[in-house]
Design a protein around this motif. Structure first.
Motif, PDB file in Angstrom:
ATOM      1  N   GLU A  92     177.450  -6.022  88.537  1.00 33.48           N
ATOM      2  CA  GLU A  92     177.819  -6.511  87.199  1.00 33.48           C
ATOM      3  C   GLU A  92     178.975  -5.699  86.631  1.00 33.48           C
ATOM      4  OE1 GLU A  92     174.181  -6.219  85.056  1.00 33.48           O
ATOM      5  OE2 GLU A  92     173.463  -8.220  85.641  1.00 33.48           O
ATOM      6  N   LEU A  93     178.944  -4.387  86.830  1.00 34.67           N
ATOM      7  CA  LEU A  93     180.027  -3.535  86.323  1.00 34.67           C
ATOM      8  C   LEU A  93     181.340  -3.828  87.044  1.00 34.67           C
ATOM      9  CD1 LEU A  93     178.102  -0.159  85.922  1.00 34.67           C
ATOM     10  CD2 LEU A  93     179.048  -1.575  84.092  1.00 34.67           C
ATOM     11  N   MET A  94     181.259  -4.051  88.368  1.00 29.03           N
ATOM     12  CA  MET A  94     182.470  -4.398  89.116  1.00 29.03           C
ATOM     13  C   MET A  94     183.001  -5.758  88.670  1.00 29.03           C
ATOM     14  SD  MET A  94     182.035  -2.974  93.013  1.00 29.03           S
ATOM     15  CE  MET A  94     180.287  -3.243  93.274  1.00 29.03           C
ATOM     16  N   GLN A  95     182.077  -6.686  88.423  1.00 28.79           N
ATOM     17  CA  GLN A  95     182.470  -8.008  87.927  1.00 28.79           C
ATOM     18  C   GLN A  95     183.154  -7.883  86.567  1.00 28.79           C
ATOM     19  OE1 GLN A  95     179.254 -10.844  87.641  1.00 28.79           O
ATOM     20  NE2 GLN A  95     180.419 -12.209  86.335  1.00 28.79           N
ATOM     21  N   ASN A  96     182.588  -7.061  85.676  1.00 31.31           N
ATOM     22  CA  ASN A  96     183.177  -6.866  84.347  1.00 31.31           C
ATOM     23  C   ASN A  96     184.571  -6.266  84.434  1.00 31.31           C
ATOM     24  OD1 ASN A  96     180.864  -7.862  83.147  1.00 31.31           O
ATOM     25  ND2 ASN A  96     179.965  -5.849  82.789  1.00 31.31           N
ATOM     26  N   MET A  97     184.740  -5.306  85.372  1.00 29.13           N
ATOM     27  CA  MET A  97     186.055  -4.686  85.503  1.00 29.13           C
ATOM     28  C   MET A  97     187.066  -5.679  86.047  1.00 29.13           C
ATOM     29  SD  MET A  97     187.095  -0.979  87.006  1.00 29.13           S
ATOM     30  CE  MET A  97     186.409  -0.277  85.503  1.00 29.13           C
ATOM     31  N   CYS A  98     186.641  -6.502  87.008  1.00 28.00           N
ATOM     32  CA  CYS A  98     187.540  -7.531  87.538  1.00 28.00           C
ATOM     33  C   CYS A  98     187.951  -8.507  86.432  1.00 28.00           C
ATOM     34  CB  CYS A  98     186.866  -8.291  88.675  1.00 28.00           C
ATOM     35  SG  CYS A  98     186.673  -7.335  90.196  1.00 28.00           S
ATOM     36  N   GLU A  99     186.995  -8.884  85.601  1.00 29.92           N
ATOM     37  CA  GLU A  99     187.289  -9.782  84.479  1.00 29.92           C
ATOM     38  C   GLU A  99     188.228  -9.113  83.480  1.00 29.92           C
ATOM     39  OE1 GLU A  99     183.439 -10.705  83.001  1.00 29.92           O
ATOM     40  OE2 GLU A  99     183.037 -12.269  84.494  1.00 29.92           O
ATOM     41  N   GLN A 100     188.026  -7.818  83.276  1.00 29.87           N
ATOM     42  CA  GLN A 100     188.885  -7.071  82.362  1.00 29.87           C
ATOM     43  C   GLN A 100     190.321  -7.038  82.870  1.00 29.87           C
ATOM     44  OE1 GLN A 100     187.465  -3.083  81.633  1.00 29.87           O
ATOM     45  NE2 GLN A 100     189.352  -2.439  80.623  1.00 29.87           N
ATOM     46  N   ILE A 101     190.474  -6.796  84.177  1.00 35.23           N
ATOM     47  CA  ILE A 101     191.814  -6.771  84.773  1.00 35.23           C
ATOM     48  C   ILE A 101     192.446  -8.156  84.711  1.00 35.23           C
ATOM     49  CG2 ILE A 101     193.102  -6.412  86.927  1.00 35.23           C
ATOM     50  CD1 ILE A 101     190.993  -4.275  87.647  1.00 35.23           C
ATOM     51  N   ALA A 113     196.656   1.400  87.221  1.00 35.68           N
ATOM     52  CA  ALA A 113     195.522   1.731  88.088  1.00 35.68           C
ATOM     53  C   ALA A 113     194.822   3.002  87.647  1.00 35.68           C
ATOM     54  CB  ALA A 113     196.000   1.865  89.529  1.00 35.68           C
ATOM     55  N   LEU A 114     195.591   3.990  87.192  1.00 35.72           N
ATOM     56  CA  LEU A 114     194.999   5.273  86.801  1.00 35.72           C
ATOM     57  C   LEU A 114     193.973   5.097  85.701  1.00 35.72           C
ATOM     58  CD1 LEU A 114     194.940   8.300  87.178  1.00 35.72           C
ATOM     59  CD2 LEU A 114     196.830   8.499  85.542  1.00 35.72           C
ATOM     60  N   SER A 115     194.260   4.228  84.756  1.00 32.65           N
ATOM     61  CA  SER A 115     193.349   3.993  83.643  1.00 32.65           C
ATOM     62  C   SER A 115     192.015   3.429  84.140  1.00 32.65           C
ATOM     63  CB  SER A 115     193.980   3.020  82.646  1.00 32.65           C
ATOM     64  OG  SER A 115     193.051   2.641  81.649  1.00 32.65           O
ATOM     65  N   TYR A 116     192.091   2.462  85.042  1.00 29.57           N
ATOM     66  CA  TYR A 116     190.867   1.866  85.585  1.00 29.57           C
ATOM     67  C   TYR A 116     190.102   2.854  86.463  1.00 29.57           C
ATOM     68  CZ  TYR A 116     192.742  -2.583  83.923  1.00 29.57           C
ATOM     69  OH  TYR A 116     193.226  -3.594  83.129  1.00 29.57           O
ATOM     70  N   LEU A 117     190.844   3.643  87.249  1.00 31.05           N
ATOM     71  CA  LEU A 117     190.187   4.632  88.110  1.00 31.05           C
ATOM     72  C   LEU A 117     189.460   5.692  87.291  1.00 31.05           C
ATOM     73  CD1 LEU A 117     192.926   5.063  90.865  1.00 31.05           C
ATOM     74  CD2 LEU A 117     190.655   4.057  91.155  1.00 31.05           C
ATOM     75  N   GLU A 118     190.034   6.050  86.156  1.00 30.66           N
ATOM     76  CA  GLU A 118     189.378   7.014  85.274  1.00 30.66           C
ATOM     77  C   GLU A 118     188.080   6.434  84.722  1.00 30.66           C
ATOM     78  OE1 GLU A 118     192.373   7.913  82.405  1.00 30.66           O
ATOM     79  OE2 GLU A 118     193.327   9.471  83.652  1.00 30.66           O
ATOM     80  N   GLN A 119     188.114   5.149  84.376  1.00 27.31           N
ATOM     81  CA  GLN A 119     186.887   4.484  83.922  1.00 27.31           C
ATOM     82  C   GLN A 119     185.826   4.492  85.020  1.00 27.31           C
ATOM     83  OE1 GLN A 119     187.242   0.639  81.875  1.00 27.31           O
ATOM     84  NE2 GLN A 119     189.442   1.009  81.648  1.00 27.31           N
ATOM     85  N   MET A 120     186.272   4.225  86.245  1.00 27.18           N
ATOM     86  CA  MET A 120     185.345   4.187  87.371  1.00 27.18           C
ATOM     87  C   MET A 120     184.772   5.569  87.665  1.00 27.18           C
ATOM     88  SD  MET A 120     187.492   1.540  89.806  1.00 27.18           S
ATOM     89  CE  MET A 120     186.246   1.212  91.048  1.00 27.18           C
ATOM     90  N   ASP A 121     185.601   6.607  87.533  1.00 26.08           N
ATOM     91  CA  ASP A 121     185.131   7.975  87.732  1.00 26.08           C
ATOM     92  C   ASP A 121     184.035   8.323  86.727  1.00 26.08           C
ATOM     93  OD1 ASP A 121     186.807   8.419  89.851  1.00 26.08           O
ATOM     94  OD2 ASP A 121     188.386   9.391  88.663  1.00 26.08           O
ATOM     95  N   GLN A 122     184.236   7.898  85.487  1.00 28.40           N
ATOM     96  CA  GLN A 122     183.232   8.153  84.458  1.00 28.40           C
ATOM     97  C   GLN A 122     181.920   7.438  84.785  1.00 28.40           C
ATOM     98  OE1 GLN A 122     185.022   7.004  80.742  1.00 28.40           O
ATOM     99  NE2 GLN A 122     186.473   8.730  80.714  1.00 28.40           N
ATOM    100  N   MET A 123     182.033   6.190  85.277  1.00 29.23           N
ATOM    101  CA  MET A 123     180.830   5.444  85.655  1.00 29.23           C
ATOM    102  C   MET A 123     180.117   6.108  86.828  1.00 29.23           C
ATOM    103  SD  MET A 123     182.172   1.488  85.408  1.00 29.23           S
ATOM    104  CE  MET A 123     182.960   0.866  83.924  1.00 29.23           C
ATOM    105  N   GLU A 124     180.909   6.603  87.802  1.00 27.32           N
ATOM    106  CA  GLU A 124     180.306   7.248  88.971  1.00 27.32           C
ATOM    107  C   GLU A 124     179.596   8.534  88.584  1.00 27.32           C
ATOM    108  OE1 GLU A 124     183.045   5.697  92.690  1.00 27.32           O
ATOM    109  OE2 GLU A 124     183.684   7.469  91.580  1.00 27.32           O
ATOM    110  N   GLU A 125     180.115   9.230  87.589  1.00 23.69           N
ATOM    111  CA  GLU A 125     179.444  10.424  87.088  1.00 23.69           C
ATOM    112  C   GLU A 125     178.093  10.068  86.469  1.00 23.69           C
ATOM    113  OE1 GLU A 125     182.087  12.361  84.398  1.00 23.69           O
ATOM    114  OE2 GLU A 125     183.485  13.015  85.961  1.00 23.69           O
ATOM    115  N   GLY A 126     177.985   8.840  86.000  1.00 27.06           N
ATOM    116  CA  GLY A 126     176.733   8.366  85.423  1.00 27.06           C
ATOM    117  C   GLY A 126     175.774   7.783  86.449  1.00 27.06           C
ATOM    118  N   GLY A 127     176.174   7.833  87.737  1.00 29.30           N
ATOM    119  CA  GLY A 127     175.283   7.372  88.800  1.00 29.30           C
ATOM    120  C   GLY A 127     175.672   6.060  89.442  1.00 29.30           C
ATOM    121  N   ILE A 128     176.702   5.395  88.905  1.00 26.78           N
ATOM    122  CA  ILE A 128     177.154   4.127  89.491  1.00 26.78           C
ATOM    123  C   ILE A 128     177.942   4.421  90.770  1.00 26.78           C
ATOM    124  CG2 ILE A 128     178.546   2.062  89.132  1.00 26.78           C
ATOM    125  CD1 ILE A 128     176.000   2.195  87.444  1.00 26.78           C
TER     126      ILE A 128
END
Length: 213
Positions: A92-101, A113-128
Motif C-alpha cells: 500500500e505504501l509503495m502504491q501510494n508513493m507511485c500515485e504520488q509520483i 529522486a532524493l526527496s522520495y528516497l529520503e521518504q523511503m529511508d524514513q519509512m524503512e527506519e519505521g520497519g517498512i
C-alpha cells in the motif's frame, strides 16, 4: 494408491508430490513386491492440507514445524497472517508513493529522486521494507555462472562415461586410462572452484566495491 491417482485426486503434480516427500512432509510406504510408493488416505489428506497452506503462501518450513508439533497450527496461522498484514501495508505504501509520483505529471528528467528516497529511508527506519534491488541483481548474476558450471560438468561426466564405455569395449593401459579420467575430473573441480570464487565476488558486491572509487 499410486502417484498417478494421487496426482489426479489432489490436483498436485507428481513432481510436487515427490518434492513434499523429500522435504519430509509426507511419508508414503513402499510396496514390498515392486518398490513403488503406496499412498494412503492419510497421505492424501496431508497433501490436501499442504496444498491449502501453499496456496496461502505458507512456507514449507512452517508447514513442517506444524507437523512436528514445534508450533501449533493456530500459532502458524497467526504468524502468517501477521506477515501478510505487513506485506499488504508495504504494498500500500509503495502504491501510494507511485500515485504520488504520477500525480506530479513530470518527466523522468525532472524527478526529484532524493526527496522520495529520503521518504523511503524514513519509512524503512519505521520497519517498512522496500525491494532490495541490489540483492535481486546479485541473485540474477549468480544464474549465469551456475548454468555454465553445471553445463561444463555435464559434458565432462558424459565424456567420462564414453571413456568408461570404450574401456569396456577395448581396455587401455591402466596408466593411460587413469590419466584420461583425471583430466575431466580436474576440469570439474576447477570449474566449481571458479564458480564459488565468482559467487563470492558477486555476494561481496562488485557494485559495492565500485562505489568506493
Amino acid at each position: 494408491m499410486k502417484i498417478n491417482e494421487v496426482e489426479q485426486k489432489v490436483g498436485i503434480t507428481k513432481k510436487n508430490i515427490r518434492f513434499y516427500e523429500e522435504q519430509g512432509l509426507i511419508h508414503p510406504k513402499r510396496n514390498a513386491s515392486n518398490g513403488y510408493r503406496n499412498y494412503s488416505k492419510e497421505d492424501v489428506s496431508e497433501l490436501y492440507k499442504i496444498k491449502l497452506l501453499r496456496k496461502l503462501s505458507v512456507p514449507i518450513k512452517e508447514i513442517h514445524r506444524v507437523q512436528m508439533d514445534e508450533i501449533s497450527f493456530k500459532k502458524c496461522m497467526e504468524n502468517h497472517l501477521l506477515k501478510l498484514f505487513h506485506e499488504k501495508r508495504e504494498l500500500e505504501l509503495m502504491q501510494n508513493m507511485c500515485e504520488q509520483i504520477l500525480s506530479q505529471e513530470i518527466n523522468f528528467s525532472d524527478v526529484n529522486a532524493l526527496s522520495y528516497l529520503e521518504q523511503m529511508d524514513q519509512m524503512e527506519e519505521g520497519g517498512i521494507q522496500f525491494m532490495n534491488i541490489q540483492e535481486k541483481d546479485r541473485t540474477r548474476q549468480k544464474v549465469g555462472p551456475w548454468i555454465a558450471a553445471l553445463t561444463m560438468t555435464l559434458f565432462m561426466v558424459l565424456f567420462m562415461g564414453i571413456v568408461v564405455f570404450a574401456e569396456l569395449m577395448e581396455p587401455l593401459p591402466l596408466i593411460i586410462f587413469i590419466v584420461i579420467m583425471c583430466i575431466p575430473g580436474v576440469i570439474i573441480v576447477g570449474t566449481f572452484i571458479a564458480l564459488f570464487q565468482r559467487i563470492r565476488e558477486i555476494e561481496g558486491g562488485e557494485q559495492d566495491e565500485a562505489v568506493k572509487y
